[in-house]
Design an enzyme around this catalytic site. Structure first.
Site, PDB file in Angstrom:
ATOM      1  N   SER A 275       1.726  -6.246  -3.473  1.00  0.00           N
ATOM      2  CA  SER A 275       2.120  -4.844  -3.417  1.00  0.00           C
ATOM      3  C   SER A 275       1.377  -4.160  -2.281  1.00  0.00           C
ATOM      4  O   SER A 275       0.456  -4.713  -1.700  1.00  0.00           O
ATOM      5  CB  SER A 275       1.790  -4.146  -4.733  1.00  0.00           C
ATOM      6  N   LYS A 276       1.798  -2.964  -1.998  1.00  0.00           N
ATOM      7  CA  LYS A 276       1.197  -2.230  -0.880  1.00  0.00           C
ATOM      8  C   LYS A 276      -0.297  -2.039  -1.041  1.00  0.00           C
ATOM      9  O   LYS A 276      -1.015  -1.836  -0.078  1.00  0.00           O
ATOM     10  CB  LYS A 276       1.899  -0.883  -0.721  1.00  0.00           C
ATOM     11  N   ARG A 277      -0.753  -2.108  -2.266  1.00  0.00           N
ATOM     12  CA  ARG A 277      -2.173  -1.913  -2.525  1.00  0.00           C
ATOM     13  C   ARG A 277      -3.037  -2.926  -1.786  1.00  0.00           C
ATOM     14  O   ARG A 277      -4.125  -2.617  -1.345  1.00  0.00           O
ATOM     15  CB  ARG A 277      -2.469  -2.056  -4.027  1.00  0.00           C
ATOM     16  N   THR A 278      -2.563  -4.135  -1.725  1.00  0.00           N
ATOM     17  CA  THR A 278      -3.406  -5.193  -1.172  1.00  0.00           C
ATOM     18  C   THR A 278      -3.063  -5.567   0.266  1.00  0.00           C
ATOM     19  O   THR A 278      -3.503  -6.583   0.752  1.00  0.00           O
ATOM     20  CB  THR A 278      -3.331  -6.451  -2.054  1.00  0.00           C
ATOM     21  N   GLY A 279      -2.271  -4.752   0.932  1.00  0.00           N
ATOM     22  CA  GLY A 279      -1.978  -5.062   2.322  1.00  0.00           C
ATOM     23  C   GLY A 279      -0.548  -4.722   2.689  1.00  0.00           C
ATOM     24  O   GLY A 279       0.191  -4.185   1.877  1.00  0.00           O
TER      25      GLY A 279
END
Length: 513
Positions: A275-279
């Site tokens: 997800s966008k959270r991790t990159g």
RNA sequence: GGUCCCAUCGUCUAGCCCGGCCUAGGACACCAGGUUUUCAUCCUGGCGACAGGGGUUCAAAUCCCCUUGGGAUCACCA
């Protein structure tokens, strides 16, 4: 209410098996993204594997847009997705933009067809209208939650008299259409995972058509895959639990089953679904950063598939020649940005200077260092620039900041604090610059020959008893303003004699003050 | 929590389906050297895994079971 009594169809317990047709038909696979966001790299990999499978088997690769969520679907995202696929080199044989014999290829253009199929399903008893309100459903779920029960529809409307229900619908009462799940169990054959068994007790009487008349995903997917003659459905593992619903629908429709294959998820460094959270998760992000296209394709392949276990770098042609869905890994793959960058560098280094220059130019212009024209005119010069940096960058986007010094005014080279500190460690740095300039000036009138100048300059430094760093570090500061970079004499050749002499002079003055 | 899926170096993976060739191979990262004016490239070497426990077998990373761990999914979203 007795669960079984709620079924008008079929009362006989049975096991259905989602086995693909044994007759070999021409392969038809599809990629069916929802235009509710940019193309996700996981989606890109799914597309790539489907495409490779089609090419390998001489089949067709179909692109279909699943835009049944009017709230979130946009034409912009649709276009971005098509662009992304095209950029990767994935070409589709049928799709929303080029059409094809089994269109439309956009679900929003097929509503009347879905409605007709839903009508037939109601008539045959495979589906039924449900008048339950959202409020009742929410309350039901809350109650089940509190009792720690499975949260499924209680089938209140499944037992309604069909004629009565039809009248209520005709009178305009709001209703969804639900699929009537028969008792029994379904075994889904998955080419990656083997048999996956589901008890129908676990399958909800799911909504096929919303109260506003729009069809839902599980319904459209099957209708479309049937319409489009899809023979193999390869998609992300998150769809595995949807499969029994779809299998049941194929059977209700009396249609042959495609073969399934659920690809392992691409995971973030936290081990969870990427997800966008991790990159960065959008393909576009990597394109914008200047990752070579071939590197992206190669890297995506390696998430769940391997050519032979030893070769890491390989081409799409090798993918197509060797891809088999059965070789796809079952376990999820953690996306490693570090390795991705390494691979980008590998491909970038293989490029010819001409190609690399073409790829880098837009990034240099976008960074505002100069105009495209300015870059095109001294083409030979820019090729040299690219040559000095090729081993030092991993993506095209890394070039501009590294060569910014080339575009700065000679009397205003930006000096990094670290570079200044390094140069100042040497006692007579300013004097060294002046002396070197004086020595250099008469020797560069006819232009700069980096190799010859390198030898001569080192000899000069040695004669004066200067350690190499005491010579190089102040010079690098004066010319580039940074501590690391390309070979200094290559840099001088790039800068040209006038600029070099000017920078040495300004540098000496700045360092002395 | 229910259901389903998964489990080889820190990471991506080969091997697993069709047990012996596995003292488990490759790559990234990391560490140590070499080349070099710096950085990078490049070269050499090193570190490092079959989750645990039972079985089956002459033989198991490979087959079976259990445990543990991780993940996905439970919408009138796709």
């Amino acid at each position: 209410m007795d669960r079984r009594a709620a079924h008008a169809y079929p009362l006989r317990r049975r096991r259905s098996v989602a086995r693909g047709s044994s007759v070999s038909k021409p392969v038809r696979v599809r990629f069916a993204p929802s235009p509710t966001g940019k193309l996700h790299i996981g989606g890109a990999r799914t597309a790539l594997f489907n495409w490779a499978y089609a090419r390998r088997h001489g089949g067709a690769f179909v692109l279909r847009i699943e835009d049944t969520d009017p709230e979130r679907s946009t034409k912009e995202f649709e276009r971005a997705i098509l662009e992304g696929l095209a950029w990767l080199g994935i070409g589709w044989d049928e799709g929303p933009d080029i059409g094809g014999p089994r269109g439309p290829y956009r679900q929003s253009e097929k509503y009347p067809q879905y409605r007709e199929i839903a009508r037939r399903l109601i008539a045959s008893g495979h589906a039924y209208p449900c008048f339950c309100t959202t409020e009742r459903l929410d309350a039901l779920r809350a109650e089940q939650e509190s009792r720690k029960e499975r949260q499924v529809y209680d089938r209140l409307c499944a037992g309604l008299d069909p004629a009565l229900a039809a009248r209520r619908v005709a009178q305009g009462e709001a209703a969804v259409i639900r699929f009537r799940v028969p008792p029994g169990e379904t075994v889904c054959i998955d080419h990656i995972r083997g048999d996956v068994r589901f008890s129908h007790e676990e399958v909800d009487d799911w909504v096929m058509v919303r109260s506003d008349g729009s069809p839902t995903y599980n319904f459209c997917v099957v209708c479309d895959d049937v319409d489009m003659g899809i023979t193999h459905v390869f998609r992300g593992e998150e769809h595995l639990v949807n499969t029994p619903k779809q299998v049941l629908l194929y059977q209700a429709l009396g249609q042959p089953m495609p073969e399934f294959g659920h690809l392992p998820l691409m995971l973030g460094t936290d081990g969870k679904k990427l997800s966008k959270r991790t990159g960065d998760t959008a393909l576009q992000d990597y394109r914008d950063k200047g990752f070579p296209r071939e590197a992206v394709v190669n890297f995506l392949c390696l998430q769940g598939w391997a050519l032979d276990g030893t070769s890491v770098l390989f081409s799409v042609d090798q993918l197509v020649a060797n891809f088999d869905i059965k070789d796809v890994q079952k376990a999820g793959a953690i996306f490693d940005p570090e390795k991705f960058r390494w691979m980008a560098g590998e491909y970038l280094r293989q490029e010819s200077l001409e190609t690399l220059a073409d790829h880098c130019a837009p990034f240099v212009v976008a960074e505002g260092l100069c105009s495209a024209d300015e870059l095109a005119r001294p083409r030979a010069w820019f090729l040299e620039v690219v040559k000095t940096e090729q081993a030092r960058i991993q993506t095209y986007g890394e070039l501009p900041p590294r060569i910014a010094y080339l575009f700065q005014r000679d009397d205003a080279v930006v000096w990094a604090a670290e570079a200044v500190a390094t140069a100042r460690k040497h006692a007579n740095a300013a004097q060294t610059l002046r002396d070197y300039r004086e020595w250099l000036a008469p020797r560069v009138g006819g232009g700069i020959d980096a190799a010859a100048l390198r030898d001569a300059s080192k000899a000069w430094a040695q004669e004066r008893g200067l350690k190499l760093p005491a010579f190089f570090q102040p010079v690098r500061l004066a010319l580039c303003g940074v501590v690391n970079g390309a070979d200094l004499f290559d840099v001088m050749a790039l800068l040209g004699a006038p600029a070099v002499l000017a920078r040495l002079e300004y540098g000496a003055a700045r360092l002395a003050s």
